[in-house]
Write an enzyme that holds these catalytic residues in place. Sequence first.
Site, mmCIF file in Angstrom:
data_model
loop_
_atom_site.group_PDB
_atom_site.id
_atom_site.type_symbol
_atom_site.label_atom_id
_atom_site.label_comp_id
_atom_site.label_asym_id
_atom_site.label_seq_id
_atom_site.Cartn_x
_atom_site.Cartn_y
_atom_site.Cartn_z
ATOM 1 N N PRO A 109 0.632 -1.312 0.049
ATOM 2 C CA PRO A 109 0.213 -0.243 0.259
ATOM 3 C C PRO A 109 0.623 0.863 0.889
ATOM 4 O O PRO A 109 0.225 2.059 -0.427
ATOM 5 C CB PRO A 109 -1.046 -0.037 1.406
ATOM 6 C CG PRO A 109 0.295 -1.667 1.812
ATOM 7 C CD PRO A 109 0.470 -2.003 1.469
ATOM 8 N N GLU A 153 3.433 -7.332 8.095
ATOM 9 C CA GLU A 153 3.138 -5.811 7.961
ATOM 10 C C GLU A 153 4.727 -5.536 6.699
ATOM 11 O O GLU A 153 4.984 -4.371 6.544
ATOM 12 C CB GLU A 153 4.205 -4.910 9.588
ATOM 13 C CG GLU A 153 3.544 -5.503 10.932
ATOM 14 C CD GLU A 153 2.278 -4.665 10.444
ATOM 15 O OE1 GLU A 153 2.013 -3.531 9.818
ATOM 16 O OE2 GLU A 153 1.058 -4.837 11.090
ATOM 17 N N ARG A 207 -4.248 -9.120 -20.386
ATOM 18 C CA ARG A 207 -5.720 -9.118 -21.663
ATOM 19 C C ARG A 207 -4.984 -7.970 -22.546
ATOM 20 O O ARG A 207 -5.005 -8.036 -23.710
ATOM 21 C CB ARG A 207 -6.878 -8.612 -20.809
ATOM 22 C CG ARG A 207 -6.264 -7.440 -20.383
ATOM 23 C CD ARG A 207 -8.146 -6.951 -19.748
ATOM 24 N NE ARG A 207 -8.827 -6.824 -20.365
ATOM 25 C CZ ARG A 207 -9.272 -5.991 -21.037
ATOM 26 N NH1 ARG A 207 -8.016 -4.547 -20.428
ATOM 27 N NH2 ARG A 207 -9.704 -5.860 -21.867
ATOM 28 N N ASP A 242 -12.010 0.485 -23.406
ATOM 29 C CA ASP A 242 -11.854 0.086 -22.289
ATOM 30 C C ASP A 242 -11.984 1.613 -21.646
ATOM 31 O O ASP A 242 -11.268 2.309 -22.117
ATOM 32 C CB ASP A 242 -10.548 -0.623 -22.123
ATOM 33 C CG ASP A 242 -10.697 -2.307 -22.895
ATOM 34 O OD1 ASP A 242 -11.408 -2.202 -22.893
ATOM 35 O OD2 ASP A 242 -9.548 -2.881 -22.586
HETATM 36 N N1 ADE Z 1 -0.428 -5.091 0.125
HETATM 37 C C1 ADE Z 1 -1.464 -4.160 0.919
HETATM 38 N N2 ADE Z 1 -2.037 -3.627 0.451
HETATM 39 C C2 ADE Z 1 -1.950 -3.797 -0.477
HETATM 40 C C3 ADE Z 1 -2.679 -2.512 -1.852
HETATM 41 N N3 ADE Z 1 -3.814 -1.759 -1.779
HETATM 42 N N4 ADE Z 1 -2.342 -2.617 -2.868
HETATM 43 C C4 ADE Z 1 -0.493 -3.538 -2.917
HETATM 44 N N5 ADE Z 1 -0.453 -4.988 -2.919
HETATM 45 C C5 ADE Z 1 -1.113 -4.317 -0.918
#
Ligand code: ADE
Length: 238
Positions: free
Chosen positions: A91, A121, A163, A178
């Site tokens: 994230p 984590e 794809r 798309d």
């Molecule tokens: N791992 C945990 N959350 C994530 C996200 N939003 N994007 C990519 N990998 C992740």
Amino acid sequence: MFYDIVSIFPEYLEPLKLSLVGKALDDGLIGLRLWQLRDFTHDRHRTVDDTPYGGGPGMVMKPEPWGEALDAILAAPPAPGLTPTLVVPTPNGRRFTQRTAEEWSARAEQGWFIFACGRYEGIDSRVSEWARGVMPVEEVSIGDYVLPGGESAVLVMIEAVSRLLPGVLGNGESVTDDSFSIGEDGTLLEGPVFTKPPEWRGLTVPEILVSGHHGNIRRWRREEAELRTQRMRPDLRP
Ligand code: ADE
């Protein structure tokens, strides 16, 4: 295009063998190898995590199994002359978008991606730091939310990239209409779509789509794309 995926849940990635990507695998357009991270541990419990330095909640993935897994993959290139890119879903990374999928898919036969699926984590930061000395490393996020691991993000990224590879979509299927590909710079969502029957539960298909007038249909679709984008994703428009 070659994908290596390292995870403590390699079975999570088995669905890639289905559907569109599965067909591309069968056709030899894509190569896929799944690696169990625990195979690169040496203790009885096959330990992959430990407590974080500095304290705090949760566990961090230990660097040693990751180092050994990456060494093993690098020692077994899927084809001669390829340089891999290490993708670390997190994230905290740069956002993965349709543009990223386009860039990665453009590598086609020269493409080799190693996906490192973290859990807990995350992975000890020295793994990315070390890997940067050996290959390009991309830390990427699929959206602003936190998943329990990178596996589902990897499913998303591989489906989005695959794809777009030449030969993966059937004849007559096009990616030019798309969402995120229409509009001058891919800033429009695709509008509504319809198929037969012409009337269903009292609802009819917009007259213009059965008119056979291709110029009008193109203009109508463009207007609908603009309207939907304005309504659903005004942030996409300049
Ligand atoms: N791992 C945990 N959350 C994530 C996200 N939003 N994007 C990519 N990998 C992740």
